[in-house]
Design a protein around this motif. Sequence first.
Motif, PDB file in Angstrom:
ATOM      1  N   LEU A   1       0.832  -1.202   0.000  1.00  0.00           N
ATOM      2  CA  LEU A   1       0.000   0.000   0.000  1.00  0.00           C
ATOM      3  C   LEU A   1       0.866   1.251   0.000  1.00  0.00           C
ATOM      4  O   LEU A   1       0.587   2.223  -0.719  1.00  0.00           O
ATOM      5  CB  LEU A   1      -0.935  -0.020   1.207  1.00  0.00           C
ATOM      6  N   ARG A   2       1.928   1.233   0.786  1.00  0.00           N
ATOM      7  CA  ARG A   2       2.840   2.382   0.814  1.00  0.00           C
ATOM      8  C   ARG A   2       3.455   2.604  -0.558  1.00  0.00           C
ATOM      9  O   ARG A   2       3.535   3.741  -1.047  1.00  0.00           O
ATOM     10  CB  ARG A   2       3.942   2.158   1.854  1.00  0.00           C
ATOM     11  N   GLU A   3       3.873   1.522  -1.207  1.00  0.00           N
ATOM     12  CA  GLU A   3       4.503   1.647  -2.520  1.00  0.00           C
ATOM     13  C   GLU A   3       3.521   2.171  -3.563  1.00  0.00           C
ATOM     14  O   GLU A   3       3.879   3.016  -4.397  1.00  0.00           O
ATOM     15  CB  GLU A   3       5.058   0.288  -2.951  1.00  0.00           C
ATOM     16  N   VAL A   4       2.300   1.673  -3.531  1.00  0.00           N
ATOM     17  CA  VAL A   4       1.307   2.135  -4.508  1.00  0.00           C
ATOM     18  C   VAL A   4       0.973   3.602  -4.274  1.00  0.00           C
ATOM     19  O   VAL A   4       0.875   4.396  -5.227  1.00  0.00           O
ATOM     20  CB  VAL A   4       0.039   1.264  -4.444  1.00  0.00           C
TER      21      VAL A   4
ATOM     22  N   LEU B   1      -7.684   5.778  -4.543  1.00  0.00           N
ATOM     23  CA  LEU B   1      -7.145   4.436  -4.738  1.00  0.00           C
ATOM     24  C   LEU B   1      -8.235   3.407  -4.456  1.00  0.00           C
ATOM     25  O   LEU B   1      -8.791   3.358  -3.362  1.00  0.00           O
ATOM     26  CB  LEU B   1      -5.948   4.211  -3.814  1.00  0.00           C
ATOM     27  N   LEU B   2      -8.519   2.601  -5.475  1.00  0.00           N
ATOM     28  CA  LEU B   2      -9.530   1.556  -5.371  1.00  0.00           C
ATOM     29  C   LEU B   2      -8.828   0.202  -5.346  1.00  0.00           C
ATOM     30  O   LEU B   2      -8.119  -0.152  -6.281  1.00  0.00           O
ATOM     31  CB  LEU B   2     -10.488   1.645  -6.561  1.00  0.00           C
TER      32      LEU B   2
ATOM     33  N   ASP C   1      -8.132  -1.900   7.863  1.00  0.00           N
ATOM     34  CA  ASP C   1      -7.383  -1.521   9.064  1.00  0.00           C
ATOM     35  C   ASP C   1      -6.268  -0.535   8.726  1.00  0.00           C
ATOM     36  O   ASP C   1      -5.876   0.287   9.562  1.00  0.00           O
ATOM     37  CB  ASP C   1      -6.762  -2.759   9.722  1.00  0.00           C
ATOM     38  N   LEU C   2      -5.765  -0.611   7.488  1.00  0.00           N
ATOM     39  CA  LEU C   2      -4.680   0.261   7.048  1.00  0.00           C
ATOM     40  C   LEU C   2      -5.188   1.559   6.421  1.00  0.00           C
ATOM     41  O   LEU C   2      -4.407   2.352   5.905  1.00  0.00           O
ATOM     42  CB  LEU C   2      -3.802  -0.486   6.035  1.00  0.00           C
ATOM     43  N   GLY C   3      -6.497   1.750   6.459  1.00  0.00           N
ATOM     44  CA  GLY C   3      -7.065   3.009   6.001  1.00  0.00           C
ATOM     45  C   GLY C   3      -7.793   2.973   4.676  1.00  0.00           C
ATOM     46  O   GLY C   3      -8.336   3.985   4.242  1.00  0.00           O
ATOM     47  N   MET C   4      -7.844   1.828   4.012  1.00  0.00           N
ATOM     48  CA  MET C   4      -8.565   1.740   2.751  1.00  0.00           C
ATOM     49  C   MET C   4     -10.073   1.711   2.986  1.00  0.00           C
ATOM     50  O   MET C   4     -10.551   1.068   3.929  1.00  0.00           O
ATOM     51  CB  MET C   4      -8.149   0.479   1.983  1.00  0.00           C
TER      52      MET C   4
ATOM     53  N   ALA D   1      -0.532  -4.947  -7.917  1.00  0.00           N
ATOM     54  CA  ALA D   1       0.508  -4.182  -7.222  1.00  0.00           C
ATOM     55  C   ALA D   1       0.215  -4.031  -5.748  1.00  0.00           C
ATOM     56  O   ALA D   1       1.122  -3.821  -4.940  1.00  0.00           O
ATOM     57  CB  ALA D   1       0.669  -2.802  -7.860  1.00  0.00           C
ATOM     58  N   LEU D   2      -1.033  -4.178  -5.381  1.00  0.00           N
ATOM     59  CA  LEU D   2      -1.422  -4.016  -3.981  1.00  0.00           C
ATOM     60  C   LEU D   2      -1.521  -5.347  -3.254  1.00  0.00           C
ATOM     61  O   LEU D   2      -1.026  -5.494  -2.133  1.00  0.00           O
ATOM     62  CB  LEU D   2      -2.769  -3.284  -3.920  1.00  0.00           C
TER      63      LEU D   2
END
Length: 244
Positions: free
Chosen positions: A14-17, A37-38, A54-57, A234-235
Motif C-alpha cells: 500500500l505504501r509503494e502504490v 485508490l480503489l 485496518d490500514l485506512g482503505m 501491485a497491492l
Amino acid sequence: MSEELRRAELAESLREVRDRVDRACRAAGRQPEEVELLAVTKTFPASDAALLADLGMTEFAENREQEARGKVAEFVALRPETTARWHMVGQLQRNKARAVVRWADVVESVDSERLAEALARATANALDAGERQRPLDVLLQVSLDEAVGRGGCRPEDVPALADMIMRTSDLRLRGVMAVAPLGGEPDVAFATLSVISERLRRDHPEAVEVSAGMSGDLESAVAHGSTRVRVGTALLGGRRLTSP
C-alpha cells in the motif's frame, strides 16, 4: 501466512502504490488527494480487504457478482464497525442486476441502456424493500478499442446513454470508466478518455469521475486526468482464490 505477516505485506504494498500515485500526481501538476485508490480484491479473501481497511482503505472493487456477494457479507462480519464502499467493475449481465444492487455502492461497468434500465428497476425495488438506503452510483464504461468481450459502449453512444440515466431517479451518473486496450499505448487511450469525459461534463457537470489506470499503467492514467485508479496486483500480489 499469518495475519501479522500478511498485514505487514499489505502495508508495504500500500505504501509503494501510494508513493507511485503521489509521484504521478506531482509529475502531472496535480494534488495526490485528487486521485482515489480503489483496491481490486477479486480472487482475494475478505480477510485481505479487512486488513486493508485496518490500514485506512475504504474503497474496494470486485468483478464477479457471485464472488462479491459472499465476500462483502464476510467483510461486514469481520469489520462490523468499518464503513466501506464496494464497486462492481466487471462486465455485468442484466439478470444479475437485482443481486448486485444489494451489495454494490457503485457500478462502474454500465455500457448499455438495457443494463441501465435493469439496474434502475433493481435499485428501485431494493430501496422499496429496505435492501439499500440510497440510489446507485454508476459510471459509463467506454470501449477504447471496440474489442469483443471486454465491455464498454462506443464513445459516440456515451451522450445518449448518459441522458437516459439522468432521466431515472434511482441511478446517479458519476462519470466514466475505461480499460486501456491490450497491447495499445496507454497514453493514447487515456487521452481519448479525457476528451470523452470533458464532453460528458459539459452536459452533466456532476459526472466528474474518471476511473482509469491499473497496476501497470496508473501513471499514464493520472497524467491524463484519472480521478480513480483500480489497483489489484501491485497491492495484493498474485491471485489467492479461484473465482467461482
